[in-house]
Scaffold this active site. Structure first.
Site, PDB file in Angstrom:
ATOM      1  N   CYS A 196       3.143 -23.246 -24.839  1.00  0.00           N
ATOM      2  CA  CYS A 196       1.787 -23.405 -24.283  1.00  0.00           C
ATOM      3  C   CYS A 196       0.901 -23.897 -25.416  1.00  0.00           C
ATOM      4  CB  CYS A 196       1.299 -22.086 -23.669  1.00  0.00           C
ATOM      5  SG  CYS A 196       1.244 -20.710 -24.843  1.00  0.00           S
ATOM      6  N   ARG A 212      -4.404 -31.069 -20.245  1.00  0.00           N
ATOM      7  CA  ARG A 212      -4.016 -30.983 -21.651  1.00  0.00           C
ATOM      8  C   ARG A 212      -2.627 -31.576 -21.857  1.00  0.00           C
ATOM      9  NH1 ARG A 212      -4.773 -25.233 -24.183  1.00  0.00           N
ATOM     10  NH2 ARG A 212      -4.519 -26.431 -26.109  1.00  0.00           N
TER      11      ARG A 212
END
Length: 278
Positions: free
Chosen positions: A233, A176
């Protein structure tokens, strides 16, 4: 700052702590059924989406922080009183429990520990298990702010990203970060200048945190020893696990609660891809 407690240590202190069960994962956000099937005796279920986030706060990511008033209401419902010692746990290697740990510390609750290894560690230890719901007597804890731990908003992170005077750690999986995939948020990639630091590398194979010396070595290699650190995050949940791991290693860090879900939703914010910060 004492961050962790082992299953054996908890067994010795069992009558002296308040227990909070924070079952939640991205793929299984409703942890209540698992909680009802088995939990530590006396543990109260904490709904991460309802109690540890404010979904009415539009435009601030997938899990905006709750207001102090709302968090106080939740904490009192869990039975928390001023001066209580609290132990939080989950069944996701501490990644959801860390959100409760961070919020309680930010709210001024001084003695909050994460059960190292969580539900699995308690089962391996052979600790007692209860079923069904626990309804606590309402507590009286007072929460007036969430300023006990540092956090920053999107504009502050933008300044940090531009000038590079603060190390920004991206706690998501490497794929990611690179932008190879993005299953949850509008755009793939990372905040320019951020360093990839997957949360999964904080833990051992059994889900317990790595020892302080190993974590210090990990974070030193990421530049944590060179100055202030900010962590993000996907939505401000697993970043708190990174902050807990940094605390175990002896470092303080700042949370960017909106995280990638907020940053990637703003088309004016730049995005970097690939394995390098910029």
């Amino acid at each position: 700052m004492d961050v962790l407690i082992s299953a054996a240590e908890l067994a010795d202190r069992f009558s002296d702590v308040r227990l909070l069960d924070v079952r939640w994962t991205v793929m299984q956000p409703d942890g209540r059924p698992a909680y009802l099937e088995g939990h530590l005796p006396g543990a109260v279920f904490v709904d991460l989406d309802a109690d540890l986030a404010d979904h009415s706060a539009a435009g601030r990511g997938r899990h905006p922080l709750p207001t102090p008033d709302a968090f106080q209401t939740s904490a009192r419902r869990w039975g928390l009183n001023g001066g209580d010692s609290v132990v939080v746990y989950d069944d996701w290697n501490g990644q959801a429990a860390s959100r409760a740990w961070w919020l309680l510390r930010a709210a001024g609750v001084s003695d909050v520990r994460i059960l190292d290894g969580g539900w699995a560690a308690w089962q391996r230890f052979g600790g007692r298990i209860a079923t069904g719901a626990v309804v606590a007597e309402p507590g009286d804890v007072t929460i007036t702010s969430l300023d006990g731990l540092a956090s920053v908003d999107i504009n502050e992170v933008a300044v940090q990203s531009k000038w590079g005077d603060i190390r920004i750690l991206d706690a998501r999986a490497s794929a990611r970060y690179r932008g190879d995939e993005e299953p949850l948020d509008p755009r793939a990639g990372h905040i320019p200048g951020a360093v990839s630091a997957p949360t999964a590398e904080n833990i051992n194979a059994d889900g317990t945190f790595r020892i302080p010396a190993e974590l210090r070595e990990r974070f030193n290699a990421l530049g944590a020893g060179e100055g202030p650190v900010t962590v993000y995050c996907g939505s401000g949940v697993t970043a708190t696990h990174q902050i807990a791991a940094l605390a175990v290693a002896g470092y303080a860090a700042t949370l960017y609660p909106g995280s990638w879900s907020e940053w990637s939703s703003d088309p004016e914010r730049p995005v970097a891809t690939g394995p390098d910060p910029i």
